[in-house]
Design an enzyme around this catalytic site. Structure first.
Site, mmCIF file in Angstrom:
data_model
loop_
_atom_site.group_PDB
_atom_site.id
_atom_site.type_symbol
_atom_site.label_atom_id
_atom_site.label_comp_id
_atom_site.label_asym_id
_atom_site.label_seq_id
_atom_site.Cartn_x
_atom_site.Cartn_y
_atom_site.Cartn_z
ATOM 1 N N PHE A 64 25.166 7.180 -37.865
ATOM 2 C CA PHE A 64 24.536 7.894 -36.739
ATOM 3 C C PHE A 64 24.957 7.214 -35.427
ATOM 4 C CE2 PHE A 64 21.617 7.693 -40.399
ATOM 5 C CZ PHE A 64 21.501 9.039 -40.735
ATOM 6 N N ASP A 93 29.310 9.894 -37.422
ATOM 7 C CA ASP A 93 28.326 10.833 -36.874
ATOM 8 C C ASP A 93 28.679 12.238 -37.346
ATOM 9 O OD1 ASP A 93 26.167 10.368 -34.365
ATOM 10 O OD2 ASP A 93 26.680 12.449 -34.772
ATOM 11 N N ASP A 146 20.968 3.738 -37.645
ATOM 12 C CA ASP A 146 20.234 4.061 -36.412
ATOM 13 C C ASP A 146 20.054 5.578 -36.334
ATOM 14 O OD1 ASP A 146 19.082 4.047 -33.897
ATOM 15 O OD2 ASP A 146 20.995 3.895 -32.833
ATOM 16 N N CYS A 204 13.087 5.259 -34.683
ATOM 17 C CA CYS A 204 12.742 5.454 -33.269
ATOM 18 C C CYS A 204 11.607 6.461 -33.102
ATOM 19 C CB CYS A 204 13.967 5.904 -32.478
ATOM 20 S SG CYS A 204 14.647 7.488 -33.025
#
Length: 407
Positions: free
Chosen positions: A239, A261, A311, A351
């Site tokens: 990512f 990605d 991430d 996140c």
């Protein structure tokens, strides 16, 4: 003489307000005295009429009042807002230092008592996102004050771009859109791209088309932590977005870096950033679905990587989807743990505020158990201090970041 409408709230709402939480939800309001218009300042009081705070009202929002002050002596004039802006900027200059002040979050919503307002600085450009009506109605004053203060500090700012292209604005009764903020203080804003330097690495930031406000600033020091242990490693950065973790690994002396990605545009940007930093001989972009790629590498008994970075985007943006998110987080972490050799390294994060720290930790323990490995913790980190965490507002704590050795 105060002439604000009064919002009487339930004992539950009162407890939250007394504990310093700035949100009053619609169901917590029991009675209203006085007239008001959405976006106005109103007083929040107990069911007996005792003052608790003053905030922006919006009947269209689930959060009916966003408290900005608990001081009855505050006059909400231009001087009040200028003081609050200066306070936020001086905090960043102190905790980030002069160099990182040129590329950091200047205003982090409720954590700076500007509910629903995000302000990011990318070198000579400021990018804002306004998600509350109270701020929207005062933004011309706020943004001109912000620019004035930065110019007084000797900071070179050429433009302020509004990134209000988010659906949550519709729930607040506002329109979506993105545009330059017109002000005589910044007559010639120039192009929508700028170059920033973070941790000594250059990036081209597109403030109009980049994700969120153009670049993710909250992992700044977590990227440094990755660079510190990357020397000689073969790194898989999952990512990758603009390639920031991958570039920090390359700068730290990684033997090779693969930046993955699903977005072709993200991979193109990561490759571009590798080139302008002189790391294109070490770092290569790869367009792929991370879930599929990790499975494929494991099934092929690949031993290509000894350092994996995870991430991912927020897998959950509400409390109702947390269980699905846990499954997603566990899947990628389990696959990474199985893929790494004993003694390999794993950097992993979430996140999402809704993915509470205890849930994330439990998920990692489950994944390690299923992968039949042990996790030796190297670092446990959070968001950088320009995204401050207020202990009385748990929503301000969202980024969990861990580095492990897999043994």
């Amino acid at each position: 003489m105060r002439n604000f409408a009064k919002f009487f709230i339930t004992p539950k709402g009162e407890r939250a307000a007394r504990n310093g939480h700035p949100w009053v939800f619609g169901e917590e309001v029991t009675k209203v005295e006085g007239s008001y218009t959405n976006g106005d300042l109103v007083d929040v009081v107990t069911n007996k009429g005792k003052y608790l705070g003053t905030g922006f009202v919006n009947d269209k929002s689930k959060i009916r009042v966003r408290i900005i002050s608990t001081n009855t002596n505050d006059k909400f004039d231009e001087a009040f807002w200028e003081r609050r802006l200066r306070y936020a900027l001086e905090y960043r200059r102190t905790v980030m230092g002069e160099q990182d002040f040129k590329c950091c979050r200047l205003i982090f919503g409720e954590a700076d008592q500007f509910p629903g307002l995000t302000v990011d600085r990318f070198n000579d450009l400021i990018v804002t996102q306004t998600l509350s009506l109270g701020i929207e109605l005062r933004k011309e004053m706020l943004f001109n004050l912000l620019i004035k203060i930065l110019q007084e500090m000797g900071e070179n700012i050429r433009g302020l771009f509004e990134r209000n292209d988010v659906k949550i604005r519709l729930l607040e009764g506002m329109e979506e859109g993105k545009a330059w903020f017109a002000t005589p203080l910044l007559p010639n804003h120039g192009p929508m791209t700028t170059e920033i330097v973070e941790n000594g690495i250059k990036y081209t930031v597109d403030v109009e088309n980049g994700q969120k406000t153009g670049f993710f600033l909250d992992q700044k020091y977590n990227r440094q932590a990755v660079a510190k242990i990357a020397k000689g490693k073969h790194v898989l950065d999952c990512f990758t977005h603009t390639g920031s973790f991958a570039l920090n690994a390359a700068q730290g002396g990684a033997a090779s870096v693969t930046a993955v990605d699903i977005s072709a545009e993200a991979v193109r940007m990561a490759d571009h950033n590798a080139k302008i930093n002189g790391y294109d001989h070490v770092m290569k972009g790869l367009e792929a679905n991370v879930f599929d790629l990790l499975s494929e590498l494991f099934n092929n008994h690949s031993h290509a990587y000894d350092f994996i970075i995870l991430d991912p985007p927020a897998f959950t943006k509400s409390g109702s989807t947390v269980k699905n998110a846990i499954r997603g987080y566990k899947e990628i972490n389990l696959k990474a743990m199985k893929l790494l050799p004993r003694g390999g390294y794993l950097a992993t994060c979430s996140c999402s505020h809704f993915m509470k720290e205890e849930l994330f930790v439990e998920m990692l323990k489950d994944a390690a158990r299923d992968a039949n490995v042990s996790l030796r913790q190297i670092e446990a980190r959070q968001q950088s201090p320009d995204h401050p965490i207020l202990w009385n507002v748990p929503e301000t704590y969202y980024l969990k970041f861990y580095i492990f050795q897999v043994v």
